[in-house]
Enzyme design. Structure first.
Site, short mmCIF file in Angstrom:
data_model
loop_
_atom_site.label_atom_id
_atom_site.label_comp_id
_atom_site.label_asym_id
_atom_site.label_seq_id
_atom_site.Cartn_x
_atom_site.Cartn_y
_atom_site.Cartn_z
N CYS A 1 0.84 -1.18 0.00
CA CYS A 1 0.00 0.00 0.00
C CYS A 1 0.88 1.25 0.00
O CYS A 1 1.87 1.31 0.71
CB CYS A 1 -0.96 0.09 1.18
SG CYS A 1 -2.09 -1.29 1.30
N ARG B 1 3.99 -0.43 -4.74
CA ARG B 1 3.67 -0.95 -3.41
C ARG B 1 2.34 -1.73 -3.39
O ARG B 1 1.99 -2.33 -2.38
CB ARG B 1 3.58 0.20 -2.40
CG ARG B 1 4.84 1.01 -2.31
CD ARG B 1 4.70 2.13 -1.32
NE ARG B 1 4.57 1.63 0.03
CZ ARG B 1 5.58 1.34 0.83
NH1 ARG B 1 6.80 1.52 0.41
NH2 ARG B 1 5.37 0.88 2.03
N GLY C 1 -0.71 -1.13 6.31
CA GLY C 1 -0.33 -1.97 7.46
C GLY C 1 -1.48 -2.89 7.83
O GLY C 1 -2.42 -3.07 7.07
N LYS D 1 12.94 -14.63 -10.96
CA LYS D 1 12.61 -13.55 -11.89
C LYS D 1 11.59 -14.04 -12.91
O LYS D 1 10.63 -13.36 -13.21
CB LYS D 1 13.85 -13.04 -12.65
CG LYS D 1 14.85 -12.21 -11.88
CD LYS D 1 14.37 -10.84 -11.48
CE LYS D 1 13.63 -10.84 -10.18
NZ LYS D 1 14.32 -10.81 -8.95
N HIS E 1 19.11 -36.18 -8.26
CA HIS E 1 18.40 -36.73 -7.11
C HIS E 1 16.90 -36.45 -7.20
O HIS E 1 16.20 -36.49 -6.18
CB HIS E 1 18.99 -36.15 -5.82
CG HIS E 1 20.43 -36.51 -5.65
ND1 HIS E 1 20.84 -37.76 -5.28
CD2 HIS E 1 21.56 -35.80 -5.84
CE1 HIS E 1 22.16 -37.80 -5.23
NE2 HIS E 1 22.62 -36.61 -5.58
C1 F6R Z 1 11.77 -10.40 -6.04
C2 F6R Z 1 11.56 -9.42 -5.00
C3 F6R Z 1 11.22 -9.90 -3.64
C4 F6R Z 1 12.02 -9.09 -2.61
C5 F6R Z 1 11.58 -9.47 -1.19
C6 F6R Z 1 12.41 -8.76 -0.14
O1 F6R Z 1 12.07 -9.80 -7.25
O2 F6R Z 1 11.62 -8.25 -5.25
O3 F6R Z 1 11.45 -11.25 -3.51
O4 F6R Z 1 13.37 -9.36 -2.79
O5 F6R Z 1 10.24 -9.14 -1.03
O6 F6R Z 1 12.30 -7.38 -0.26
P1 F6R Z 1 13.34 -6.42 0.43
O7 F6R Z 1 14.64 -6.64 -0.22
O8 F6R Z 1 12.80 -5.05 0.18
O9 F6R Z 1 13.38 -6.78 1.88
#
Ligand code: F6R
Length: 612
Positions: A2, A27, A101, A489, A508
């Site tokens: 958000c 977000r 939140g 990715k 395995h």
């Molecule tokens: C994958 C990706 C997520 C973030 C994860 C942690 O491309 O962006 O897996 O790596 O949500 O986010 P941070 O690094 O902001 O704690």
């Protein structure tokens, strides 16, 4: 999760809010909404979908007013629809609120409000908070600020929120606990946002609210207090990036821009830290904790998603060069499994956003056990960067695309610097080897630049495999986490199932999946594990798997075996592992684009995961 924007000043609020929301869509993009106050009415508009859907919806409607707030949602409580979209208005219309939140005790609070004849339109926890504030306001006969403050004292959970009150129309009240909130200080105008990108074009002066702090903002003042009513003198900081860094800059998407930015970002990461002539690495942010690091019984690296993958590369590099035992843990597992921690442990928390809820909670646990906690973050002033004892910023610049790219390569760069710094201080690396490693580290930006020039070749390969239903990614040693990251990715932006595996583990189990339709991406550069990986490629070949190999330039052995080879410049040490992620990022990018996917905003995801 958000995004929140608020504005109070002399300009029309609506365009500032809408443009700000577009910058925060990374977000969450399940729904969007605004509340614009023209001092007569607070007009609330909200819509399921993206900010552009909201914009279409508000066409021709009254959007006048110089005070406003907006929200872009990643759904937690309640499905994405118009009703659950923010802002939420309290039952008697006195308060309008946006929130990022989770109010964990919302069910208990809701029950109490129902007993007092409150009814609810949405399924959200936020509406409960709006009603709680209103109830306290009406029945406690207090002002809006006090009502918000008293309500927040009853709340358990995370919030970054902005509140408007119809009886006190010339102010915004905002508060934060565990969800980020920044106030931008302009000339006779103030901004509120989840991060500084929505307002950096207007002002670079900002205050990052602390947990359990609240601010009352009018056109000419900001008062910051704790929710216990203690007044705070806020620390006004200077934002260190420009608004154009958060724009697409001519690229089709943020993700592509961020892939191409990697050489520049890594240069920023090493700038002022690696001194080839002095044969030295200097990490100012770690000076105070160097004795702890050098005497650490072990290092535990925590993170989530891509940051966890970077941690796995870090494990390899720190153990290889500094000979300190390293464990890498998912923050979400670590925080709940009663880990054995002592003050002789050093915890390294990795997070691009610096706001990931699980990583934050794991840090708090480590601190409670008196372990020294170091942060590797990208977002300056983020919760994790402030919660940790020391840290190193990646300086990658804003990463807006939901799929992490430059965050990964810069995190690995920081970990490489830490590994080499510790290795040298512990006399594990001789002067000459150290110099060679530094030279290699400094050559990474140029080598990535060179790798990016083969994008067209990656695109051709993508064309051939865009309709595949599964992918396997294999690597050994420090390339195993790169394989995991390549698979992540692909799945997150193209929705193709992909698995990363240590190459030798394939036999395995996963080898059973291989047939003539299975693309297998193998990282097979010429270093320590080369001969072994050549054997693994033979094993795939024997089962008719389609091999896409990432090889060192000039490799003539694998090019005879693989269906496709994608070259990266040659490296002599593991420091070069970072480069091999680039063709994998491009491969997933092109496949996703060819499948018509929105790479910047993949379904169900949000960039900053501030809920557990
Ligand atoms: C994958 C990706 C997520 C973030 C994860 C942690 O491309 O962006 O897996 O790596 O949500 O986010 P941070 O690094 O902001 O704690």
């Amino acid at each position: 999760m958000c995004g929140i924007v608020g504005y109070i000043g002399e300009q029309n609020a609506y365009p500032i809010i809408i443009n700000g929301l577009k910058k925060l869509e990374y977000r969450g993009y399940d729904s969007a909404g605004v509340a614009i106050n023209n001092l007569k009415n607070i007009n609330v508009y909200k819509k399921k979908g993206k900010v552009s859907d909201l914009e279409a919806f508000t066409k021709g409607k009254d959007i006048s007013g110089t005070i406003g707030m907006g929200h872009t949602r990643w759904a937690t409580h309640g499905v994405p629809n118009d009703v659950n979209a923010h802002p939420h208005t309290s039952m008697n219309g006195k308060f309008v609120i946006i929130h990022n939140g989770i109010i964990e005790n919302f069910a208990v609070l809701k029950k109490k409000l129902v007993a007092r004849n409150y009814t609810f339109k949405s399924e959200t926890d936020t509406e409960v908070l709006a009603d709680l504030i209103e109830y306290i306001y009406l029945f406690g006969k207090v002002n809006a600020e006090t009502a918000v403050r008293l309500a927040l004292n009853k709340v358990i959970g995370a919030y970054g929120l902005v509140v408007m009150c119809t009886d006190e129309p010339d102010k915004l009240i905002c508060a934060r606990n565990s969800s980020p909130l920044v106030i931008g200080y302009g000339d006779n105008e103030y901004f509120i946002a989840s991060d500084a990108t929505p307002f950096v074009q207007y002002t670079k002066k900002a205050v990052y609210l602390d947990n359990q702090n609240l601010a009352v903002i009018t056109r000419d003042s900001v008062t910051v207090k704790t929710i216990k009513n203690d007044v705070i003198n806020p620390d006004i900081q200077q934002i260190d990036f420009d608004s154009d860094e958060a724009e697409k800059g001519g690229y089709r998407d943020y993700m592509l821009k961020e892939i191409y930015e990697q050489p520049k970002s890594i240069l920023e990461t090493i700038r002022g830290r690696v001194y080839e002539n002095e044969n030295a690495i200097k990490l100012g942010g770690l000076l105070d904790v160097m004795p702890k690091l050098l005497n650490a019984r072990r290092i535990i690296i925590i993170g989530c998603g891509t940051s966890w993958h970077a941690g796995l590369v870090g494990e390899y590099l720190i153990e290889e060069y500094a000979r300190i035992p390293v464990e890498v843990e998912y923050a979400s597992e670590f925080r709940y499994r009663n880990p054995i921690l002592t003050q002789d442990d050093v915890v390294i928390a990795i997070s691009q956003s610096g706001e990931t809820a699980d990583t934050l909670a794991a840090i708090q646990l480590a601190k409670a056990a008196k372990a020294c906690v170091i942060g590797i973050c990208n977002v300056v002033g983020s919760s994790i960067s402030r919660e940790t004892d020391a840290g190193v910023y990646t300086h990658a610049g804003p990463e807006i695309g939901v799929a992490s790219t430059k965050a990964f390569s810069t995190q690995v760069t920081v970990l490489a610097m830490i590994a080499l710094l510790l290795g040298k201080c512990k006399y594990m690396i001789g002067q000459q080897q150290y110099h060679q490693l530094l030279t290699e580290l400094l050559s990474i930006p140029e080598k990535i630049e060179h790798t990016l020039q083969s994008a067209a070749k990656v695109e051709e390969v993508a064309k051939l495999y865009k309709d595949s239903r599964n992918f396997l990614y294999l690597g050994r040693g420090c390339y195993y986490p790169v394989a995991l990251e390549g698979a992540l990715k692909l799945k997150e932006i193209s929705y193709i199932h992909a698995e990363g595996y240590p190459a030798a583990e394939m036999k395995h189990g996963p080898i059973a999946l291989i047939d003539d339709k299975m693309p297998v991406v193998v990282i097979a550069t010429q270093d320590k594990g080369y001969e072994k990986i050549v054997n693994n490629i033979q094993e795939i070949k024997a089962r008719k798997g389609k091999i896409i190999a990432i090889v060192s330039e000039g490799d003539t052995v694998i090019s005879k075996m693989a269906d496709h080879v994608l070259e990266v410049p040659k490296f002599d040490t593991a420091i070069g592992a970072i480069t091999t992620i680039v063709p994998l990022q491009l491969l997933s990018y092109y496949i996703a684009i060819m499948r018509g996917c929105n790479v910047d905003q993949p379904r169900n995801l949000a960039k900053s995961v501030t809920v557990e």
